[in-house]
Design an enzyme around this catalytic site. Structure first.
Site, short mmCIF file in Angstrom:
data_model
loop_
_atom_site.label_atom_id
_atom_site.label_comp_id
_atom_site.label_asym_id
_atom_site.label_seq_id
_atom_site.Cartn_x
_atom_site.Cartn_y
_atom_site.Cartn_z
N GLU A 77 36.87 38.13 -8.28
CA GLU A 77 37.29 39.30 -8.57
C GLU A 77 37.35 40.78 -8.97
O GLU A 77 37.46 41.47 -9.67
CB GLU A 77 38.27 38.30 -10.13
CG GLU A 77 38.80 37.47 -9.96
CD GLU A 77 39.24 36.24 -11.38
OE1 GLU A 77 38.30 37.02 -12.79
OE2 GLU A 77 39.89 36.17 -11.91
N GLU A 108 27.09 17.70 -3.73
CA GLU A 108 26.51 18.33 -4.64
C GLU A 108 24.88 17.77 -4.56
O GLU A 108 23.83 18.35 -5.26
CB GLU A 108 26.29 18.06 -6.25
CG GLU A 108 27.18 16.88 -6.54
CD GLU A 108 26.85 16.56 -7.62
OE1 GLU A 108 26.32 16.38 -8.83
OE2 GLU A 108 27.95 17.42 -8.16
#
Length: 269
Positions: A77, A108
């Site tokens: 963004e 992960e």
């Protein structure tokens, strides 16, 4: 870890929709207060990030699951909002871009992969790596921060437990302790909200410090849809006192609000 402790509520399946919503909201109200307590830590981190970014550094987020996705959202963004290059703020997550939509099993747990993911960007001492991990124990994040720190990069983190391994791996840890989740262990809820708030604070403060806001306006935003074109025209009209037609012409010529304002000033000389 308080994020893993039992919910304050039980027999959730027996609650009415009203009670579910009310109790979730009750828990959510505690999150901004937890973030407030971490403001001194956030301030210290932002101050150091700005120093490095003014020297050409970049901001890199690493995380897994919800935490990784939030980093990707924040990074993605920044270009449309502040007109910065797409590689100035970078969001990386365990499992790669495909994991944004579909979880990648055990991604992960690889402590070496984050630094491998960062390597193609040729990181240097002006860059910052922020690890995002609600639990504070994600190997992908711990390993990435450790290697980044060894290489001389600035390191920070956003975690939701105190005294975690992720916080120990970062020079500037941000610990937002949100406590038990409404659904036990579901850190996409309060912890995720806290991380989003902290990321908003970090990236927004950094961009303002880098001069990407004028007054309270996003003068460098990309004009990629009708709504933003309309907002930009109103900004130009308000700032320099011209009509809509002239404002739109200036935007078409100079590309964004800042350019239109500065171009108009030059034209008046």
């Amino acid at each position: 870890m308080t994020t893993e402790t039992a919910s304050h509520y039980d027999h959730l399946e027996q609650m009415s929709v009203h009670d579910l919503l009310t109790n979730i909201n009750k828990e959510d109200k505690t999150v901004p207060l937890a973030v407030e307590k971490a403001i001194p830590q956030i301030e210290a981190l932002v101050t150091e990030i700005v120093k490095r970014m003014k020297q050409g550094g970049r901001l890199i987020y690493i995380g897994a699951g919800t935490s990784g996705r939030l980093g990707v959202v924040d990074a993605s963004e920044c270009p449309p909002t502040y007109g910065v290059p797409h590689d100035l703020v970078i969001g990386l997550m365990a499992g790669g871009d495909g994991a944004i939509r579909k979880a990648v099993e055990f991604a992960e747990d690889d402590a070496e992969q984050a630094w491998k993911d960062i390597a193609p960007y040729h990181p240097d001492e002006h860059d910052t790596v922020i690890g995002i991990a609600a639990s504070g124990r994600t190997p992908y994040v711990i390993g990435g921060l450790q290697e980044a720190r060894k290489a001389g990069l600035l390191t920070g983190c956003i975690v939701c437990n105190e005294g975690s391994a992720v916080a120990q791996a970062a020079e500037y840890p941000v610990e937002v302790v949100t406590g038990p989740e409404f659904v036990t262990g579901s850190t996409r809820m309060k912890a995720g909200t806290a991380q989003k708030l902290a990321l908003n604070m970090i990236s927004t403060s950094v961009m303002i410090q880098l001069g990407r806001v004028k007054g309270n306006k996003m003068v460098d935003m990309q004009l990629t849809n009708i709504k933003l074109q309309d907002r930009a025209a109103k900004m130009v009209m308000s700032e320099i006192g011209v009509g809509r037609e002239e404002a739109e012409a200036l935007l078409a010529k100079f590309g964004n609000v800042r350019g239109a304002i500065e171009g108009f000033a030059q034209m008046q000389k």
